[in-house]
Design a protein around this motif. Structure first.
Motif, PDB file in Angstrom:
ATOM      1  N   MET A  48       0.813  -1.212   0.000  1.00 41.51           N
ATOM      2  CA  MET A  48       0.000   0.000   0.000  1.00 41.51           C
ATOM      3  C   MET A  48       0.850   1.266   0.000  1.00 41.51           C
ATOM      4  SD  MET A  48      -1.529   0.290   3.918  1.00 41.51           S
ATOM      5  CE  MET A  48      -2.273   1.893   3.622  1.00 41.51           C
ATOM      6  N   HIS A  65      -0.023   4.208  -2.150  1.00 41.59           N
ATOM      7  CA  HIS A  65      -1.307   4.855  -1.863  1.00 41.59           C
ATOM      8  C   HIS A  65      -1.222   5.850  -0.712  1.00 41.59           C
ATOM      9  CE1 HIS A  65      -3.464   2.090  -4.573  1.00 41.59           C
ATOM     10  NE2 HIS A  65      -2.578   1.205  -4.150  1.00 41.59           N
ATOM     11  N   THR A  75      -5.249   3.773   9.168  1.00 43.06           N
ATOM     12  CA  THR A  75      -5.183   2.468   8.533  1.00 43.06           C
ATOM     13  C   THR A  75      -5.252   1.401   9.610  1.00 43.06           C
ATOM     14  OG1 THR A  75      -4.023   1.123   6.869  1.00 43.06           O
ATOM     15  CG2 THR A  75      -2.666   2.191   8.546  1.00 43.06           C
ATOM     16  N   ARG A 119      -4.519  -3.028   9.640  1.00 51.34           N
ATOM     17  CA  ARG A 119      -4.234  -4.204   8.822  1.00 51.34           C
ATOM     18  C   ARG A 119      -4.993  -5.424   9.315  1.00 51.34           C
ATOM     19  NH1 ARG A 119       0.975  -7.560   6.961  1.00 51.34           N
ATOM     20  NH2 ARG A 119       1.085  -8.190   9.138  1.00 51.34           N
ATOM     21  N   LEU A 129      -7.964   3.893   5.208  1.00 58.70           N
ATOM     22  CA  LEU A 129      -7.310   3.023   4.228  1.00 58.70           C
ATOM     23  C   LEU A 129      -7.161   1.663   4.882  1.00 58.70           C
ATOM     24  CD1 LEU A 129      -4.468   5.465   3.065  1.00 58.70           C
ATOM     25  CD2 LEU A 129      -6.756   5.198   2.083  1.00 58.70           C
ATOM     26  N   MET A 163      -6.657  -2.335   5.041  1.00 64.31           N
ATOM     27  CA  MET A 163      -6.048  -3.446   4.323  1.00 64.31           C
ATOM     28  C   MET A 163      -6.842  -4.717   4.613  1.00 64.31           C
ATOM     29  SD  MET A 163      -2.038  -2.568   5.008  1.00 64.31           S
ATOM     30  CE  MET A 163      -1.449  -3.649   3.701  1.00 64.31           C
ATOM     31  N   GLU A 195      -9.415  -1.248  -4.150  1.00 66.31           N
ATOM     32  CA  GLU A 195      -8.327  -1.455  -5.094  1.00 66.31           C
ATOM     33  C   GLU A 195      -7.592  -2.741  -4.762  1.00 66.31           C
ATOM     34  OE1 GLU A 195      -6.029   2.247  -5.628  1.00 66.31           O
ATOM     35  OE2 GLU A 195      -7.626   3.190  -4.452  1.00 66.31           O
ATOM     36  N   LEU A 242      -4.562  -5.126  -4.455  1.00 67.20           N
ATOM     37  CA  LEU A 242      -3.138  -4.955  -4.240  1.00 67.20           C
ATOM     38  C   LEU A 242      -2.405  -6.230  -4.653  1.00 67.20           C
ATOM     39  CD1 LEU A 242      -3.108  -3.348  -0.660  1.00 67.20           C
ATOM     40  CD2 LEU A 242      -3.003  -2.167  -2.862  1.00 67.20           C
ATOM     41  N   ARG A 280      -5.445  -9.514  -1.825  1.00 67.43           N
ATOM     42  CA  ARG A 280      -5.310  -8.365  -0.947  1.00 67.43           C
ATOM     43  C   ARG A 280      -6.048  -7.188  -1.582  1.00 67.43           C
ATOM     44  NH1 ARG A 280      -3.916 -11.591   2.217  1.00 67.43           N
ATOM     45  NH2 ARG A 280      -2.099 -11.587   3.632  1.00 67.43           N
ATOM     46  N   LEU A 322      -7.187  -2.892  -0.872  1.00 68.75           N
ATOM     47  CA  LEU A 322      -7.168  -1.660  -0.095  1.00 68.75           C
ATOM     48  C   LEU A 322      -8.536  -0.997  -0.243  1.00 68.75           C
ATOM     49  CD1 LEU A 322      -5.411   0.326   1.581  1.00 68.75           C
ATOM     50  CD2 LEU A 322      -5.038   1.575  -0.548  1.00 68.75           C
ATOM     51  N   ARG A 373     -10.929   2.113   0.603  1.00 68.24           N
ATOM     52  CA  ARG A 373     -10.928   3.524   0.995  1.00 68.24           C
ATOM     53  C   ARG A 373     -12.335   3.935   1.398  1.00 68.24           C
ATOM     54  NH1 ARG A 373      -6.690   6.832  -1.026  1.00 68.24           N
ATOM     55  NH2 ARG A 373      -5.220   5.724  -2.402  1.00 68.24           N
TER      56      ARG A 373
END
Length: 215
Positions: free
Chosen positions: A65, A68, A143, A145, A168, A170, A192, A194, A203, A205, A207
């Motif tokens: 990421m 981004h 973010t 994860r 953002l 993950m 999006e 990844l 994976r 992302l 938003r």
């Protein structure tokens, strides 16, 4: 410090090349990996112990990421654990001010040692639960994860975002059920895919921004 003979160097260099990142980043990233491995023997900071797997699942997964967050100035990494993705992103983007939010004491101690050892002047450790961080509107992005669902992340960390700030998140597979459950006042901006070098799993992302913020 890692040397040219570091056993994980080639795997990391291949990954950095695939992500379009500077190969010089391998040195501080491997220094972080070595520190994490040493602490992990005593403090059990992560269940992943194989060094090659750490390169892929910790370093490269976080760096997927990196492109981004390039234009951001402030980022809060909620439930960062041993610093993922926050520390790799702080290493990659020196202009990015990263707040590493972690309530677990032993992980917070490791984070402070990592920030000190690696000389990360753009990273700071907040030993607290995300909902207790009293910095409303202070971040362009947050973010997470491995922390909970999209609605749960917004519930504990949404207050940290500036008016036009973004979550953002993950994720593995596209989290359509979580997206459908976004709370009132928030909207999906994009999802999006990844690509993580060396990893076959999906994976994404995700938003998310405030519903009334400019697109």
């Amino acid at each position: 410090m890692p040397t040219s003979a570091h056993p994980q160097q080639q795997r990391l260099l291949h990954g950095l090349d695939a992500l379009g990142l500077d190969p010089a980043l391998a040195t501080p990233l491997l220094a972080y990996l070595d520190l994490l491995q040493r602490w992990n023997r005593t403090y059990n900071l992560t269940a992943i112990r194989d060094p090659d797997a750490m390169v892929v699942l910790h370093l490269l997964d976080s760096l997927a990421m990196a492109a981004h967050v390039g234009g951001l100035r402030t980022l809060a990494d909620l439930g960062t654990g041993p610093g993922l993705p926050g520390i790799p992103l702080a290493i990659t983007h020196p202009q990015l001010q990263v707040a590493l939010v972690e309530s677990n004491g032993k992980k917070a101690r490791f984070l402070r040692e990592a920030v000190r050892t690696l000389g990360l002047g753009n990273a700071r450790v907040l030993e607290a639960r995300a909902e207790a961080v009293a910095e409303p509107g202070a971040f362009e992005a947050i973010t997470a994860r491995a922390l909970a669902t999209l609605p749960d992340i917004l519930a504990v960390g949404g207050h940290l975002l500036a008016a036009d700030g973004q979550l953002l998140a993950m994720k593995g597979t596209r989290p359509d059920q979580e997206i459908a459950a976004l709370p009132a006042g928030w909207r999906l901006l994009s999802v999006e895919a990844l690509s993580v070098p060396g990893l076959g799993a999906e994976r994404h992302l995700v938003r998310v921004g405030r519903a009334n913020a400019p697109a």
